[in-house]
Design a protein around this motif. Structure first.
Motif, PDB file in Angstrom:
ATOM      1  N   LYS A   1       0.831  -1.204   0.000  1.00 36.47           N
ATOM      2  CA  LYS A   1       0.000   0.000   0.000  1.00 36.47           C
ATOM      3  C   LYS A   1       0.865   1.252   0.000  1.00 36.47           C
ATOM      4  O   LYS A   1       0.577   2.230  -0.712  1.00 36.47           O
ATOM      5  N   GLU A   2       1.941   1.226   0.780  1.00 38.93           N
ATOM      6  CA  GLU A   2       2.847   2.375   0.828  1.00 38.93           C
ATOM      7  C   GLU A   2       3.483   2.636  -0.537  1.00 38.93           C
ATOM      8  O   GLU A   2       3.699   3.777  -0.931  1.00 38.93           O
ATOM      9  N   LYS A   3       3.772   1.548  -1.260  1.00 42.29           N
ATOM     10  CA  LYS A   3       4.426   1.681  -2.562  1.00 42.29           C
ATOM     11  C   LYS A   3       3.422   1.749  -3.716  1.00 42.29           C
ATOM     12  O   LYS A   3       3.812   1.781  -4.880  1.00 42.29           O
ATOM     13  N   ASP A   4       2.121   1.728  -3.342  1.00 41.90           N
ATOM     14  CA  ASP A   4       1.050   1.831  -4.342  1.00 41.90           C
ATOM     15  C   ASP A   4       1.186   0.750  -5.419  1.00 41.90           C
ATOM     16  O   ASP A   4       1.078   1.019  -6.620  1.00 41.90           O
ATOM     17  N   ILE A   5       1.384  -0.495  -4.965  1.00 45.74           N
ATOM     18  CA  ILE A   5       1.586  -1.601  -5.899  1.00 45.74           C
ATOM     19  C   ILE A   5       0.267  -2.062  -6.500  1.00 45.74           C
ATOM     20  O   ILE A   5       0.170  -2.329  -7.700  1.00 45.74           O
TER      21      ILE A   5
ATOM     22  N   GLU B   1      -8.823  -1.287  -4.049  1.00 49.10           N
ATOM     23  CA  GLU B   1      -9.743  -2.309  -3.554  1.00 49.10           C
ATOM     24  C   GLU B   1      -9.021  -3.493  -2.926  1.00 49.10           C
ATOM     25  O   GLU B   1      -9.650  -4.348  -2.314  1.00 49.10           O
ATOM     26  N   PHE B   2      -7.694  -3.553  -3.072  1.00 49.15           N
ATOM     27  CA  PHE B   2      -6.927  -4.624  -2.441  1.00 49.15           C
ATOM     28  C   PHE B   2      -6.721  -4.356  -0.951  1.00 49.15           C
ATOM     29  O   PHE B   2      -6.195  -5.189  -0.239  1.00 49.15           O
ATOM     30  N   TYR B   3      -7.121  -3.176  -0.488  1.00 49.51           N
ATOM     31  CA  TYR B   3      -6.841  -2.814   0.902  1.00 49.51           C
ATOM     32  C   TYR B   3      -8.091  -2.314   1.627  1.00 49.51           C
ATOM     33  O   TYR B   3      -8.029  -1.424   2.451  1.00 49.51           O
ATOM     34  N   ALA B   4      -9.238  -2.874   1.324  1.00 46.20           N
ATOM     35  CA  ALA B   4     -10.472  -2.431   1.982  1.00 46.20           C
ATOM     36  C   ALA B   4     -10.378  -2.663   3.489  1.00 46.20           C
ATOM     37  O   ALA B   4      -9.816  -3.663   3.950  1.00 46.20           O
ATOM     38  N   GLU B   5     -10.950  -1.743   4.261  1.00 45.37           N
ATOM     39  CA  GLU B   5     -10.914  -1.857   5.723  1.00 45.37           C
ATOM     40  C   GLU B   5     -11.819  -2.994   6.183  1.00 45.37           C
ATOM     41  O   GLU B   5     -12.929  -3.162   5.683  1.00 45.37           O
ATOM     42  N   LEU B   6     -11.331  -3.768   7.131  1.00 43.63           N
ATOM     43  CA  LEU B   6     -12.089  -4.904   7.642  1.00 43.63           C
ATOM     44  C   LEU B   6     -13.366  -4.434   8.319  1.00 43.63           C
ATOM     45  O   LEU B   6     -13.342  -3.596   9.213  1.00 43.63           O
ATOM     46  N   ASN B   7     -14.494  -4.992   7.891  1.00 44.31           N
ATOM     47  CA  ASN B   7     -15.800  -4.660   8.451  1.00 44.31           C
ATOM     48  C   ASN B   7     -16.387  -5.932   9.050  1.00 44.31           C
ATOM     49  O   ASN B   7     -16.861  -6.812   8.324  1.00 44.31           O
TER      50      ASN B   7
END
Length: 555
Positions: free
Chosen positions: A418-422, A426-432
Motif C-alpha cells: 500500500k505504501e508503494k502503491d503496488i 480495492e486490495f486494501y479495503a478496511e475490515l468490516n
C-alpha cells in the motif's frame, strides 16, 4: 398428429433424424450422431410444445390430485420417484395413455402409460434440454441414454448387458464401458447401431484385458471427473505429456514469491527484520544472503501445489522456495497464463481456472471449480501434487477476507504494498466485522465447504498426492518441509534451510481477527462438520493419516 399415441410421436421424432443410419461406426460418429439426435428432439419439442394434447378430461381438480397422489405413493420408477404434477388421463385410478410429468426440481417427462405402468419411450427434459431417453417395459427401464453437459459433455448408454460412456474433450471423443454389475471400466469395441423400439441401440463389447479404472477405487459422481481423468491418463498417455511438458514456456511474469519480496522490500531489510533477530547465538555466523534469490531448473517436470484459498498456501510456497533457492510459479490468470512455468519445481493452483475464462461454463464465478475445471487441473499437473489442507473454518474466513477486503489486506506485505502503491485501492479495503454476520458470508461458507471437500477428495482419490496439513507445518515446519522436498525428489540447501528453520517467513500472514462469537450459523457448522467427516473417511480409505481435528477451532 395430435391423435397419435406418445410412442408413435416419439418414434416419428427419432426417425426424422437422418444421422441415425445403421452401419459400422467409431466412437466419434456415435457421439455426434446421438448429439444430433438430441438436438433434433429438443428443437421439435420447443417448436411443437403442444404436439401432444394433454388434459384432465372432465375430472375435477381435487379428484385428479387425489388419484395422482395415490399413484405417486405406489409407483417405484427410478426416474419418476419425485413427481410434483402430471397432465394425463386416469382410468380406474391409474394414469393411462400419453403423459406429461413435472418432477421436483423442474424437469419434465414425456411418456406413455398403460394402466399405471410406463410402457415404451420416456423422454426427460431439463429446461428444454434433453437429459435422458429410456425404453421401458412393464415400468422397468430396459435401455437408456443419458446426457450431461454441465462442463464435461458426456453421453452414456445403459442396457441389461452393460454401460457405454462417451466423452467429448478438446474436440476429441473418448469412450469406455463396463459389463452390467461389473467394477472395471475398460476399452470398448463398437460393432454396429440400429434403431430398436424408437431408440438408437449401439452394439459393443468390452475389451476385458484393457482396464482403465475400478469403480470401487474412484468416486463416480454425475460429473464423471474421476472416470474421465483415469481414462484419459491411460487412453492417451502422450496426450498429457504433449499438452504439459512440451507446451511449457518461460514465465511471462516472474511470479516467484521470493522475487516479489526482493523487489518491494529488499533483501537487506528482509534479513534484518525477519531472519537475524531469530537466529540463535549458537549460529550467529549463519549466512542468509541471497535468501530471496531463486533460479529455474531446466527439464524439470511439472508438479502441482494445490490448496483451497485461505489455506496458508503462500506461506508454505515461500518456505519451499527459500529452502531450495528454486522458483515456484502461481497459476494466476490473467497475470500468469497457462504453461508459463518452465523451470519451476512447483506450480500453485487453487484448483480453479488455469487460464482466462471467456467462453467457459464458469466465466465470472469466484473460485470456479466445476467438472471441466477440475479435470483440466488434474491433467495439467499430470495427476501429481502436494495437497495442502487447513481447518475449513479458518480457511473459509481467510478466503472471504481475501475476496472481500483485499488480497493482502492487514498483512505486513499488504502494508508495504500500500505504501508503494503496488495494487489498486480495492486490495486494501478496511475490515468490516458486520460482513461476517450476513447472508453473504453464510452463502459463501455454504458454497466454500463444498469446494474445500472437492479439492481434497479429488486429489486424494485420483492423484499421486502428498497430503500436508497446515496445522502440522505450523507445529513443525522443518519436518514438513523435508517431507515435501522428499516427495519432489529435491534436496534442500542446508545453509538456506537453517535460515528458514529459524526465520519468520510470515510476511503474507494477516493479523488474526478477534471474533466475539462464531460467524458461522449453526446449520453451517453442522454442514462443515459433515464434510470434515467425509474428507476424513477418504483420507483413511486411501492410506493417509486423518485430519488433525483436535487442532481445529471455529474462529
Amino acid at each position: 398428429m395430435k391423435n397419435k399415441s406418445m410412442r408413435q410421436v416419439l418414434c416419428i421424432l427419432v426417425m426424422m433424424n437422418p444421422c441415425l443410419a445403421v452401419g459400422e461406426m467409431q466412437g466419434r460418429t456415435l457421439f455426434y450422431s446421438f448429439m444430433s439426435f438430441k438436438a433434433g428432439l429438443e428443437q421439435k419439442v420447443e417448436k411443437d410444445g403442444n404436439l401432444i394434447c394433454f388434459g384432465r378430461s372432465e375430472r375435477t381438480s381435487s379428484k385428479f390430485d387425489l388419484q395422482m397422489n395415490l399413484w405417486k405413493n405406489r409407483q417405484k420408477s427410478e426416474i419418476l420417484g419425485n413427481v410434483k404434477d402430471m397432465d394425463c388421463r386416469f382410468i380406474l385410478g391409474l394414469p393411462d395413455g400419453p403423459a406429461k410429468i413435472l418432477l421436483e426440481g423442474g424437469k419434465q417427462v414425456f411418456t406413455q402409460f398403460r394402466l399405471g405402468t410406463v410402457e415404451g419411450l420416456m423422454l426427460v427434459f431439463d429446461n428444454l434440454q434433453l437429459v435422458k431417453v429410456a425404453v421401458c417395459t412393464n415400468g422397468v427401464v430396459r435401455k437408456m441414454w443419458k446426457f450431461d453437459d454441465s462442463g464435461l459433455t458426456t453421453v452414456e448408454y445403459v442396457d441389461e448387458k452393460g454401460q457405454l460412456v462417451l466423452f467429448n474433450f478438446q474436440e476429441k471423443v473418448f469412450m469406455t464401458g463396463k459389463l452390467d454389475k461389473g467394477e472395471l471400466y475398460s476399452r470398448v469395441r463398437l460393432w454396429n447401431r440400429e434403431i430398436k423400439g424408437g431408440i438408437l441401440v449401439p452394439e459393443f463389447e468390452i475389451v476385458e484385458n484393457n482396464t482403465f479404472v475400478e469403480t470401487k477405487n474412484v468416486h463416480l459422481e454425475e460429473s464423471y471427473v474421476g472416470l474421465w481423468f483415469k481414462v484419459l491418463s491411460k487412453y492417451k498417455e502422450d496426450l498429457i505429456k504433449k499438452q504439459n511438458e512440451n507446451l511449457r514456456q518461460a514465465m511471462g511474469v516472474f511470479k516467484s514469491l521470493s522475487h516479489i519480496i526482493y523487489n518491494f522490500m529488499g533483501e537487506r531489510s528482509f534479513i534484518d527484520s525477519k531472519l537475524n533477530p531469530y537466529i540463535p547465538k549458537s549460529e550467529e555466523g549463519l549466512n542468509c544472503s541471497d535468501i530471496l534469490r531463486t533460479r529455474q531448473i531446466a527439464n524439470i517436470s511439472r508438479t502441482g501445489f494445490t490448496g483451497f484459498p485461505g489455506s496458508g498456501n503462500t506461506w508454505v510456497r515461500f518456505l519451499l522456495e527459500a529452502s531450495t533457492g528454486i522458483a515456484t510459479q502461481s497459476q494466476n490468470p490473467p497475470t500468469v497464463r497457462k504453461h508459463q512455468d518452465s523451470g519451476c519445481f512447483l506450480t500453485f493452483s487453487h484448483y480453479t481456472a488455469l487460464d482466462v475464462l471467456e467462453d467457459h461454463p464458469e466465466a465470472g464465478l469466484a473460485y470456479p471449480m466445476g467438472p471441466l475445471t477440475r479435470l483440466e487441473n488434474l491433467l495439467y499437473f499430470n495427476g501429481r501434487s502436494i495437497l495442502l489442507i487447513r481447518n475449513p473454518f479458518k480457511a473459509i474466513i481467510s478466503s472471504f477476507v481475501h475476496l472481500v477486503f483485499g488480497t493482502y489486506s492487514d498483512s505486513e506485505f499488504g502494508i508495504i504494498a500500500k505504501e508503494k502503491d503496488i495494487f489498486r485501492n480495492e486490495f486494501y479495503a478496511e475490515l468490516n466485522m458486520t460482513r461476517f454476520y450476513t447472508t453473504e458470508f453464510e452463502q459463501y461458507a455454504a458454497d466454500s465447504i463444498e469446494k474445500w471437500t472437492r479439492v481434497a477428495q479429488d486429489w486424494i482419490e485420483l492423484g499421486d498426492t502428498l497430503v500436508v496439513h497446515l496445522e502440522d507445518v505450523v507445529e513443525n515446519k522443518e519436518l514438513q518441509i523435508r517431507r515435501m522436498l522428499s516427495f519432489l525428489g529435491i534436496e534442500p540447501d542446508e545453509r538456506r534451510f537453517n535460515c528458514v528453520k529459524h526465520g519468520h517467513f510470515d510476511i503474507f500472514k494477516r493479523q488474526p481477527i478477534k471474533f466475539e462469537r462464531s460467524p458461522f450459523p449453526e446449520h453451517i457448522v453442522e454442514k462443515i462438520k459433515k464434510q470434515i467427516d467425509s474428507v476424513n473417511r477418504t483420507l483413511l480409505n486411501y492410506g493417509h493419516r486423518p485430519l488433525p481435528t483436535e487442532k481445529y477451532k471455529q474462529f
